[in-house]
Design an enzyme around this catalytic site. Sequence first.
Site, PDB file in Angstrom:
ATOM      1  N   ASP A  29       0.815  -1.221   0.000  1.00  0.00           N
ATOM      2  CA  ASP A  29       0.000   0.000   0.000  1.00  0.00           C
ATOM      3  C   ASP A  29       0.847   1.268   0.000  1.00  0.00           C
ATOM      4  O   ASP A  29       0.677   2.147   0.857  1.00  0.00           O
ATOM      5  CB  ASP A  29      -0.942   0.047   1.230  1.00  0.00           C
ATOM      6  CG  ASP A  29      -1.749  -1.231   1.393  1.00  0.00           C
ATOM      7  OD1 ASP A  29      -2.163  -1.798   0.373  1.00  0.00           O
ATOM      8  OD2 ASP A  29      -1.950  -1.659   2.546  1.00  0.00           O
ATOM      9  N   GLU A 211     -11.172   1.184  -3.289  1.00  0.00           N
ATOM     10  CA  GLU A 211     -10.423   1.658  -2.119  1.00  0.00           C
ATOM     11  C   GLU A 211      -9.177   2.409  -2.577  1.00  0.00           C
ATOM     12  O   GLU A 211      -8.966   2.614  -3.775  1.00  0.00           O
ATOM     13  CB  GLU A 211     -10.050   0.470  -1.216  1.00  0.00           C
ATOM     14  CG  GLU A 211      -9.207  -0.584  -1.917  1.00  0.00           C
ATOM     15  CD  GLU A 211      -9.046  -1.878  -1.115  1.00  0.00           C
ATOM     16  OE1 GLU A 211      -9.824  -2.120  -0.184  1.00  0.00           O
ATOM     17  OE2 GLU A 211      -8.128  -2.646  -1.442  1.00  0.00           O
TER      18      GLU A 211
END
Length: 573
Positions: A29, A211
């Site tokens: 991420d 997301e």
Amino acid sequence: MLLFILLLVGLVAIAGRPQNPILPGFHPDPSCIFVSDWNDTFFCASSSFNAFPGIPIHTSQDLQNWRLIGNALSRPEQLPNLTNAVGQTSGIWAPSLRYHESESGDGEFFILTTLVYDKMPITDTSRWDNLIFRTKNPYTHDAWSDPVHFIFDGYDTSPFWHQDGTVYVQGAHPWEVREDPHIDQIKLNLDTGAATVQVPIWNGTGGLAPEGPHIHFKDGWFYLIIAEGTGLNHMETGARSKSITGPFTPAPHNPLLTNANTTAFFQTVGHADLFQDKHGNWWGVALSTRSGPDYMAIPLMKLQGRETVLTNVTWAEGQFPEFQNVSGVIDGPILPLRPQIRGDGPFITAPDNFDFAPGSSLPLHFAHWRIPDPAAYTISPLGRENTLQLLPSVLNLTGLDENSAPTGQTFVGRRQVHSEFVFGVSMEYTPRQPGEEAGVSVFLTQNHHIDLGIVCLANETSSCADSTVLRIRTTSSTAASARPDTIIPLPIQPGATRLQIRADNLTHYVFSYSQTEDGEGMRVAGYGLSADVSWGFTGTILGVYATGNGLNASTPAYISRWEYEGVRQITSE
Ligand SMILES: *[C@@H]1O[C@H](CO)[C@@H](O)[C@H](O)[C@H]1NC(C)=O
Ligand SMILES: *[C@@H]1O[C@H](CO)[C@@H](O)[C@H](O)[C@H]1NC(C)=O
Ligand SMILES: *[C@@H]1O[C@H](CO)[C@@H](O)[C@H](O)[C@H]1NC(C)=O
Ligand SMILES: *[C@@H]1O[C@H](CO)[C@@H](O)[C@H](O)[C@H]1NC(C)=O
Ligand SMILES: *[C@@H]1O[C@H](CO)[C@@H](O)[C@H](O)[C@H]1NC(C)=O
Ligand SMILES: *[C@@H]1O[C@H](CO)[C@@H](O)[C@H](O)[C@H]1NC(C)=O
Ligand SMILES: *[C@@H]1O[C@H](CO)[C@@H](O)[C@H](O)[C@H]1NC(C)=O
Ligand SMILES: *[C@@H]1O[C@H](CO)[C@@H](O)[C@H](O)[C@H]1NC(C)=O
Ligand SMILES: *[C@@H]1O[C@H](CO)[C@@H](O)[C@H](O)[C@H]1NC(C)=O
Ligand SMILES: *[C@@H]1O[C@H](CO)[C@@H](O)[C@H](O)[C@H]1NC(C)=O
């Protein structure tokens, strides 16, 4: 081997190109920025889940040499509730790193992130604890502020500073509580955490779990770039609007980036962020898994977890960004090499060679699982100079229920950042009561780890003196069937035992030991399967532990000669 390393170094020097992954191992991420105010430096943050310290910050000036400068979450007082983040892929998710200059010209770094609770007697809406960390100097010790908490029913929150001074935050609205997962927006006061009510701004293109949103303003458009399809269908999609609040119109050719439905070795590419270098070139970072399309098959090769990859991006005026497909080779403009960069931490693939000298502290890249008990770790105690003393925790690495560990676990390790590596420590340890154990572990989560430990298996009719053994024990929910322990009798001897874990390929870990002073005559104790530690969202940590296996224990273990060395990075099948 030397020839091979020389060849590799030669290749890098000749090609002058960064290679993927830029942050190998447990660095998912990614969120990266370029800051000219700070000596033209790239800064990246990545997710740390339950690891502490958390939110590692890596920097580079050439996109090739990456150095750890610190961890945004470095003090237990910043986030005591990390201990309560029960669940193996809970904890800190997806930091968004941004640099913002105030009107007075003061530059400041911000991280927005989410502390995620998986299993707690709390309501769904309080599963997400959204946080703002900030610092004016990320190089100072314990640089980052205590967090300001803000309310957002979801995760992956990312800020955007509008020209009018308002901070808009985009985030993912949870997919498991509603049937219509989407990207929401709030207005946020970064000083107080005061937030407006969530407004949906985009549903994405229909992929699982929209997301990881980020907004970029370019050529009069607000570009909303998000991730969808987490897992093998992972991709990056985009939409844009003339207004920050939408409506957002999808790109004509989504996805903008994916390796789904290809045979590429780098899979699950997504969760991207975009930034420019000093020459105005655009770059993208994303997470990826070096697994090939057999990701879900046995033997699993998701050996090191989700990693950070870099890709060059062309972003023409008035158009959506065009990403280069992710592979081991990164095309694009070449930046001059700048290997001498500021920072106290190691370069990402540098070897470890630690003696725990008096007055030293644990290196910046060492990590515990949740918040550690400081009393369990002492460097160079009196009479045991140049060792790390571990005091055993009641709970072992599996903890209470493979999920929680309210009393903590004695464990410290470093990320596995090479496909093939050698990790070893010397350990002086003589267990004195049944159940006492200390050793080395390939640790992914509490329900996925392989331990090589020295353990006392004494019972009513035997004592530790005649029942101390070496044991390889696998804890895994992904194994097709439970694996039996490997038990090797270990005559108690004075001096240290050398314990080693290495990987010579993508399928197996090899556990070895030697009872000689210098580690000569290493013998293979047994193997572990990489499939047993390939699961979830985190990545492998190699480390040392000490425990009473559920009982109060007190016998210390003394760790010395801590070594890690990368052997090979595998970037294609
Ligand atoms: C920790 O979590 C509990 C339960 O959600 C909450 O009541 C408490 O306020 C939190 N503490 C901090 C310091 O955030
Ligand atoms: C998103 O999906 C919901 C539920 O299907 C729908 O009501 C809403 O109009 C959609 N929003 C947008 C911006 O398309
Ligand atoms: C991959 O292929 C499947 C089956 O055709 C399709 O459903 C999916 O959307 C594709 N994924 C991407 C990211 O293109
Ligand atoms: C990336 O790969 C896809 C699928 O193999 C291909 O269709 C596309 O053209 C590639 N994009 C670039 C920029 O090379
Ligand atoms: C990547 O970089 C090369 C060389 O600078 C350039 O020609 C190419 O168009 C860039 N973009 C993509 C999407 O590959
Ligand atoms: C800026 O970066 C250059 C190149 O890496 C380095 O030589 C110089 O010492 C740096 N200056 C500061 C103030 O960090
Ligand atoms: C006790 O330990 C000894 C030595 O390890 C072993 O031979 C014996 O079978 C054990 N007895 C029981 C009851 O487990
Ligand atoms: C990987 O190494 C292990 C241990 O040396 C060996 O048993 C296994 O066959 C190897 N696997 C492959 C695919 O080469
Ligand atoms: C961990 O300790 C528990 C007792 O707390 C025990 O039941 C379990 O077998 C141990 N697990 C491992 C992997 O040693
Ligand atoms: C360990 O010792 C503490 C303090 O004496 C005690 O409160 C606790 O119950 C003991 N735990 C176990 C598992 O024996």
